[in-house]
Scaffold this motif. Sequence first.
Motif, mmCIF file in Angstrom:
data_model
loop_
_atom_site.group_PDB
_atom_site.id
_atom_site.type_symbol
_atom_site.label_atom_id
_atom_site.label_comp_id
_atom_site.label_asym_id
_atom_site.label_seq_id
_atom_site.Cartn_x
_atom_site.Cartn_y
_atom_site.Cartn_z
ATOM 1 N N ASP A 87 -4.657 -10.640 14.842
ATOM 2 C CA ASP A 87 -5.128 -9.625 13.888
ATOM 3 C C ASP A 87 -4.761 -9.961 12.451
ATOM 4 O O ASP A 87 -5.056 -9.189 11.539
ATOM 5 C CB ASP A 87 -4.574 -8.247 14.254
ATOM 6 C CG ASP A 87 -3.054 -8.222 14.378
ATOM 7 O OD1 ASP A 87 -2.379 -8.470 13.371
ATOM 8 O OD2 ASP A 87 -2.551 -7.975 15.491
ATOM 9 N N ILE A 132 -0.587 -1.830 15.724
ATOM 10 C CA ILE A 132 -0.766 -2.408 14.397
ATOM 11 C C ILE A 132 -0.489 -1.322 13.359
ATOM 12 O O ILE A 132 -1.150 -0.277 13.364
ATOM 13 C CB ILE A 132 -2.198 -2.953 14.220
ATOM 14 C CG1 ILE A 132 -2.469 -4.046 15.256
ATOM 15 C CG2 ILE A 132 -2.407 -3.490 12.808
ATOM 16 C CD1 ILE A 132 -3.903 -4.552 15.248
ATOM 17 N N PRO A 133 0.482 -1.514 12.488
ATOM 18 C CA PRO A 133 0.824 -0.445 11.518
ATOM 19 C C PRO A 133 -0.323 -0.167 10.564
ATOM 20 O O PRO A 133 -1.064 -1.073 10.176
ATOM 21 C CB PRO A 133 2.047 -1.009 10.797
ATOM 22 C CG PRO A 133 1.965 -2.487 10.971
ATOM 23 C CD PRO A 133 1.311 -2.718 12.298
ATOM 24 N N GLN A 134 -0.458 1.096 10.200
ATOM 25 C CA GLN A 134 -1.492 1.530 9.258
ATOM 26 C C GLN A 134 -0.840 2.381 8.185
ATOM 27 O O GLN A 134 0.106 3.124 8.465
ATOM 28 C CB GLN A 134 -2.574 2.353 9.981
ATOM 29 C CG GLN A 134 -3.297 1.628 11.087
ATOM 30 C CD GLN A 134 -4.185 0.513 10.578
ATOM 31 O OE1 GLN A 134 -4.592 0.521 9.406
ATOM 32 N NE2 GLN A 134 -4.504 -0.449 11.442
ATOM 33 N N PRO A 135 -1.343 2.277 6.941
ATOM 34 C CA PRO A 135 -0.800 3.151 5.887
ATOM 35 C C PRO A 135 -1.143 4.604 6.174
ATOM 36 O O PRO A 135 -2.160 4.899 6.806
ATOM 37 C CB PRO A 135 -1.498 2.648 4.617
ATOM 38 C CG PRO A 135 -2.725 1.960 5.105
ATOM 39 C CD PRO A 135 -2.399 1.376 6.442
ATOM 40 N N ARG A 136 -0.263 5.487 5.733
ATOM 41 C CA ARG A 136 -0.529 6.910 5.914
ATOM 42 C C ARG A 136 -1.780 7.296 5.150
ATOM 43 O O ARG A 136 -2.021 6.838 4.038
ATOM 44 C CB ARG A 136 0.663 7.734 5.425
ATOM 45 C CG ARG A 136 1.911 7.574 6.278
ATOM 46 C CD ARG A 136 2.971 8.567 5.852
ATOM 47 N NE ARG A 136 3.416 8.300 4.498
ATOM 48 C CZ ARG A 136 4.427 7.494 4.203
ATOM 49 N NH1 ARG A 136 5.085 6.872 5.166
ATOM 50 N NH2 ARG A 136 4.786 7.299 2.947
ATOM 51 N N GLU A 175 -3.118 0.089 18.702
ATOM 52 C CA GLU A 175 -2.257 1.206 18.327
ATOM 53 C C GLU A 175 -0.902 0.733 17.806
ATOM 54 O O GLU A 175 -0.181 1.502 17.173
ATOM 55 C CB GLU A 175 -2.053 2.130 19.532
ATOM 56 C CG GLU A 175 -3.330 2.842 19.965
ATOM 57 C CD GLU A 175 -3.069 3.829 21.081
ATOM 58 O OE1 GLU A 175 -1.899 3.903 21.538
ATOM 59 O OE2 GLU A 175 -4.008 4.534 21.474
ATOM 60 N N ARG A 226 0.825 -1.211 0.000
ATOM 61 C CA ARG A 226 0.000 0.000 0.000
ATOM 62 C C ARG A 226 0.859 1.261 0.000
ATOM 63 O O ARG A 226 0.416 2.324 -0.454
ATOM 64 C CB ARG A 226 -0.927 0.009 1.215
ATOM 65 C CG ARG A 226 -1.945 -1.132 1.216
ATOM 66 C CD ARG A 226 -2.934 -0.987 2.363
ATOM 67 N NE ARG A 226 -3.777 -2.155 2.487
ATOM 68 C CZ ARG A 226 -4.868 -2.401 1.782
ATOM 69 N NH1 ARG A 226 -5.254 -1.523 0.863
ATOM 70 N NH2 ARG A 226 -5.577 -3.491 1.978
ATOM 71 N N GLU A 268 2.182 -7.718 7.266
ATOM 72 C CA GLU A 268 1.115 -6.968 7.923
ATOM 73 C C GLU A 268 -0.018 -6.776 6.915
ATOM 74 O O GLU A 268 0.138 -6.052 5.926
ATOM 75 C CB GLU A 268 1.627 -5.600 8.395
ATOM 76 C CG GLU A 268 2.689 -5.656 9.472
ATOM 77 C CD GLU A 268 2.111 -5.987 10.841
ATOM 78 O OE1 GLU A 268 0.876 -6.120 10.941
ATOM 79 O OE2 GLU A 268 2.897 -6.113 11.795
ATOM 80 N N THR A 310 -2.498 -4.990 6.887
ATOM 81 C CA THR A 310 -2.884 -3.595 6.696
ATOM 82 C C THR A 310 -1.972 -2.869 5.710
ATOM 83 O O THR A 310 -2.346 -1.821 5.178
ATOM 84 C CB THR A 310 -2.827 -2.849 8.042
ATOM 85 O OG1 THR A 310 -1.533 -3.051 8.634
ATOM 86 C CG2 THR A 310 -3.901 -3.373 8.991
ATOM 87 N N MET A 311 -0.786 -3.435 5.444
ATOM 88 C CA MET A 311 0.184 -2.747 4.606
ATOM 89 C C MET A 311 0.276 -3.324 3.199
ATOM 90 O O MET A 311 1.063 -2.846 2.387
ATOM 91 C CB MET A 311 1.565 -2.790 5.262
ATOM 92 C CG MET A 311 1.603 -2.229 6.680
ATOM 93 S SD MET A 311 1.013 -0.521 6.784
ATOM 94 C CE MET A 311 2.350 0.330 5.959
#
Length: 562
Positions: free
Chosen positions: A428, A478-482, A476, A391, A444, A446-447
């Motif tokens: 997760d 868990i990495p998230q894309p910008r 908090e 992402r 991950e 999310t990434m």
Amino acid sequence: MIQHLDVDGVPTLLAPTGGPMRAGLTFRVGTADETLARSGITHLVEHLALAPLGMADYHFNGATSPVFTTFHMQGSEQDIATFLTAVCANLTELPTGRLEVEKEILRTEWSNRGGSPVEAVPLWRHGARDFGLTSYPEWGLGALTGDDLRQWAARWFTRENAVLWIAGDRVPAGLRLALPAGVRHPVPAASSALPRTPAYFVSGSRAVVLDAVVRRSTAASLFADVLERELFRALRQEGGLSYTTTAGYDPRGDGYASLRALADALPEKQDAVLGGFIDTLAKLRVGRIEQSDLDSCVAKREDLLGTAEVDAARLPAYACNVLTGERNLTIDEHRAELKAVTVADLHAVAWEVAGSALLMVPEGNTADWAGFVEAPTCSERIVDGTAYREREGDGELRVGVDGVSYVGPGGPLTVTYADCAVLLAWPDGARQLIGSDAISMRIEPTMFELHPGAIRVIDSQVPADRQVVMPARDPERIPQPRATESASRREPVARSWWEIPLMVVSGLAALAVGGLTALLTLGMFITETAEGEGWLWGVVVVGWLLTVILALPIVLLRRRRR
């Protein structure tokens, strides 16, 4: 003199001491016998065997190393008999009622480790297996059951796989070693994750560390002493660059030994320490070894051999040699071998060290200029499979039928299912695969633009005994894309009071000039232009240009307000 006895079928070593009695029961099992997915099982058995003993008036403890596990204590004859008898009983019938409590204690113990500069060295040399496992957390603890521990204890903690040593004048009365029958286990073969040596890797530690594998010999142990003297002289006394300079020699039980040396450094002096360290190694490799240094090291060893407690002090190492089948020297044989070592012998060891060296260098430095090759941080192979874009960035994850690859910055990284040492799984959906070569890959969801079935494919292909379920993470963490910019999420632009009046004035002026210019243009087309009036067309052009200029503020301000 060390006596060889037998207690309940366990080989026993007895040596006199002038101090309090002390004893140890050493088993030929350690972390190198485990797998990464079950790491910590030996350490947990050790803790469970000691847990019921609680607090005592005498000192006792246990220790688990890569090849050995030892239970030892110091106290009275009766205390030692009680302690070792209880340890053997607990190993035979493990008190698993404290299983979860001891797991938490071990996790706490790991979290409080000091972060020694040499901790990362084993995984770089050996990978995520056998002697490399000491670099990793004990991830296997969570899934271990009472049955797992009982089977492990029955296999490794047996009388044939143990040696008892006692520093005292006799075997304590009432001592019973009620251990099950078994077999003596050889030391596991040491693997290598280094295609070529000498090699180096970069670390964030403020130290330079040398790790080498040499044949076990008296000359090699003396070389470590000489190397320490040279590093102290060059980096501390003469250069004032380091405070700590050490070198050590540790036999691993298979005919070889690990030889390590360390020199610390301030951030601004790391490059100078690295250069001085490598210069010292080069000096020894070309044979510039002082006879006086060798003589001093031999004299120190001979002084130790002349103490009254020498046999008692040798008992732990002597017991390890019995377990691994390596030769134990008498005191006279030790002295003879020490005196026989020459500068030429040390020179030969220096070449062994140079050929097998692995160097840890501080961040921002390299050692390729000195002939060291960079230890691999990427994989050579990329698996075929379905590609999922990252992402953020230009990377992609490929999930195939025989493994997973990441292709992108810092890669390629590949872990095949057959060569996966452990698969860490978070609730997760995050996964981390670590190959036996220590290549690590974090996934991950999310990434990556992952299909939900991709994680299921990975889970189904990695053998169940190599999977470890990890505790849930704080959301908090868990990495998230910008977040991508969109019109609906932009902050409104601040507006000034003069914008609307300026737009009104600009519009009226553009309308006035444009109207007049339009009338003039229409008149020019309707009537014939008399000779000498051609300049009127120039007025028309200037009028339209001025109209555009006057209308421009309206366009710009409207775009800004949007």
